[in-house]
Write a protein that holds these residues in place. Structure first.
Motif, mmCIF file in Angstrom:
data_model
loop_
_atom_site.group_PDB
_atom_site.id
_atom_site.type_symbol
_atom_site.label_atom_id
_atom_site.label_comp_id
_atom_site.label_asym_id
_atom_site.label_seq_id
_atom_site.Cartn_x
_atom_site.Cartn_y
_atom_site.Cartn_z
ATOM 1 N N ARG A 118 17.879 46.591 18.079
ATOM 2 C CA ARG A 118 16.517 46.198 17.675
ATOM 3 C C ARG A 118 15.553 47.371 17.837
ATOM 4 O O ARG A 118 14.756 47.664 16.963
ATOM 5 N N LEU A 119 15.623 48.076 18.962
ATOM 6 C CA LEU A 119 14.754 49.230 19.181
ATOM 7 C C LEU A 119 15.094 50.364 18.218
ATOM 8 O O LEU A 119 14.205 51.080 17.757
ATOM 9 N N GLU A 120 16.356 50.528 17.928
ATOM 10 C CA GLU A 120 16.763 51.570 16.982
ATOM 11 C C GLU A 120 16.197 51.277 15.594
ATOM 12 O O GLU A 120 15.699 52.166 14.904
ATOM 13 N N ARG A 121 16.254 50.013 15.176
ATOM 14 C CA ARG A 121 15.680 49.636 13.867
ATOM 15 C C ARG A 121 14.166 49.842 13.862
ATOM 16 O O ARG A 121 13.592 50.270 12.874
ATOM 17 N N LEU A 122 13.506 49.547 14.981
ATOM 18 C CA LEU A 122 12.058 49.770 15.086
ATOM 19 C C LEU A 122 11.750 51.254 14.974
ATOM 20 O O LEU A 122 10.825 51.666 14.281
ATOM 21 N N LEU B 261 14.347 43.262 12.158
ATOM 22 C CA LEU B 261 13.409 44.102 11.419
ATOM 23 C C LEU B 261 13.885 44.332 9.995
ATOM 24 O O LEU B 261 15.081 44.457 9.753
ATOM 25 N N PRO B 262 12.946 44.399 9.062
ATOM 26 C CA PRO B 262 13.355 44.700 7.695
ATOM 27 C C PRO B 262 13.872 46.139 7.602
ATOM 28 O O PRO B 262 13.441 47.007 8.336
ATOM 29 N N THR B 263 14.805 46.336 6.724
ATOM 30 C CA THR B 263 15.329 47.674 6.511
ATOM 31 C C THR B 263 14.350 48.430 5.626
ATOM 32 O O THR B 263 13.954 47.949 4.572
ATOM 33 N N VAL B 264 13.964 49.590 6.077
ATOM 34 C CA VAL B 264 12.992 50.398 5.352
ATOM 35 C C VAL B 264 13.650 51.717 4.986
ATOM 36 O O VAL B 264 14.194 52.410 5.846
ATOM 37 N N PRO C 115 4.390 57.103 6.884
ATOM 38 C CA PRO C 115 3.760 58.423 6.759
ATOM 39 C C PRO C 115 3.148 58.863 8.086
ATOM 40 O O PRO C 115 2.680 58.048 8.869
ATOM 41 N N ARG C 116 3.137 60.168 8.292
ATOM 42 C CA ARG C 116 2.570 60.756 9.507
ATOM 43 C C ARG C 116 1.099 60.349 9.627
ATOM 44 O O ARG C 116 0.359 60.369 8.670
ATOM 45 N N GLY C 117 0.692 59.953 10.820
ATOM 46 C CA GLY C 117 -0.691 59.572 11.055
ATOM 47 C C GLY C 117 -0.983 58.104 10.794
ATOM 48 O O GLY C 117 -2.119 57.671 10.931
ATOM 49 N N THR C 118 0.032 57.328 10.408
ATOM 50 C CA THR C 118 -0.165 55.907 10.141
ATOM 51 C C THR C 118 -0.516 55.187 11.433
ATOM 52 O O THR C 118 0.102 55.409 12.466
ATOM 53 N N LEU C 119 -1.509 54.327 11.361
ATOM 54 C CA LEU C 119 -1.872 53.520 12.518
ATOM 55 C C LEU C 119 -1.101 52.210 12.447
ATOM 56 O O LEU C 119 -1.095 51.535 11.424
ATOM 57 N N VAL C 120 -0.439 51.863 13.541
ATOM 58 C CA VAL C 120 0.374 50.654 13.587
ATOM 59 C C VAL C 120 -0.283 49.684 14.574
ATOM 60 O O VAL C 120 -0.559 50.060 15.713
ATOM 61 N N PRO C 121 -0.530 48.448 14.158
ATOM 62 C CA PRO C 121 -1.154 47.488 15.068
ATOM 63 C C PRO C 121 -0.283 47.211 16.291
ATOM 64 O O PRO C 121 0.939 47.038 16.179
ATOM 65 N N VAL D 55 3.872 45.774 16.821
ATOM 66 C CA VAL D 55 4.926 46.431 17.588
ATOM 67 C C VAL D 55 5.471 45.475 18.653
ATOM 68 O O VAL D 55 6.685 45.344 18.820
ATOM 69 N N LEU D 56 4.569 44.787 19.359
ATOM 70 C CA LEU D 56 5.022 43.846 20.384
ATOM 71 C C LEU D 56 5.861 42.726 19.777
ATOM 72 O O LEU D 56 6.860 42.302 20.362
ATOM 73 N N GLU D 57 5.458 42.281 18.603
ATOM 74 C CA GLU D 57 6.225 41.228 17.922
ATOM 75 C C GLU D 57 7.618 41.719 17.554
ATOM 76 O O GLU D 57 8.598 40.985 17.680
ATOM 77 N N GLN D 58 7.720 42.964 17.127
ATOM 78 C CA GLN D 58 9.006 43.511 16.700
ATOM 79 C C GLN D 58 9.974 43.684 17.860
ATOM 80 O O GLN D 58 11.175 43.579 17.684
ATOM 81 N N VAL D 59 9.456 43.964 19.060
ATOM 82 C CA VAL D 59 10.347 44.185 20.197
ATOM 83 C C VAL D 59 10.585 42.923 21.029
ATOM 84 O O VAL D 59 11.402 42.944 21.942
#
Length: 144
Positions: free
Chosen positions: A5-9, A38-41, A17-23, A27-31
């Motif tokens: 799960r952490l690896e997928r995150l 997690l969706p594959t990106v 993209p570099r500099g992207t702000l992540v809520p 992040v807490l929901e994903q972990v």
């Protein structure tokens, strides 16, 4: 290695993209344990960096290609090179260096230097209280 799960995150965050702000909440929901997988990106393909041509630079600066070619041949763009021995290419770093030199050169132009001389002349006249005497010659040129 961390959990899958952490690896997928990590992969999902690295694909942003570099500099992207992540809520923080996302992040807490994903972990958290109750989060679905997690969706594959797919990481975005990096755009190919292509050096600029004379025509590209002419459009960028609003000048004729012949003017830009003269700048390049004069050496104003560091790193410029000829592709196949005939077509000029200029890397973005060379364009940035050229623009930086132009910005620095604007601070000390000939006109501003002329104004400084005129101001010092005016200051010396005001101290002496006299204006320089000028006479007109028969040829129409002013003589001091």
């Amino acid at each position: 290695m961390g959990s899958p799960r952490l690896e997928r995150l990590r992969v999902a965050l690295a694909a942003m993209p570099r500099g992207t702000l992540v809520p923080r909440d996302w992040v807490l929901e994903q972990v958290s344990d109750r989060s679905p997988s997690l969706p594959t990106v797919e990481p975005p393909a990096l755009p190919a960096r292509v050096d600029l041509t004379i025509r590209d630079l002419a459009q960028l600066f609003g000048k004729q290609p012949s003017t830009v070619r003269a700048w390049v041949e004069r050496g104003d763009f560091p790193g410029a090179y000829k592709l196949h021995g005939k077509e000029w290419r200029v890397p973005e770093s060379g364009v940035e260096a050229f623009q930086n030199r132009q910005r620095q050169g604007k601070s000390d132009t000939r006109l501003s230097a002329w104004r400084r001389v005129r101001r010092s002349d005016a200051a010396s006249r005001s101290e002496s209280g006299q204006d320089p005497v000028t006479t007109r010659s028969t040829h129409g040129n002013a003589e001091a």
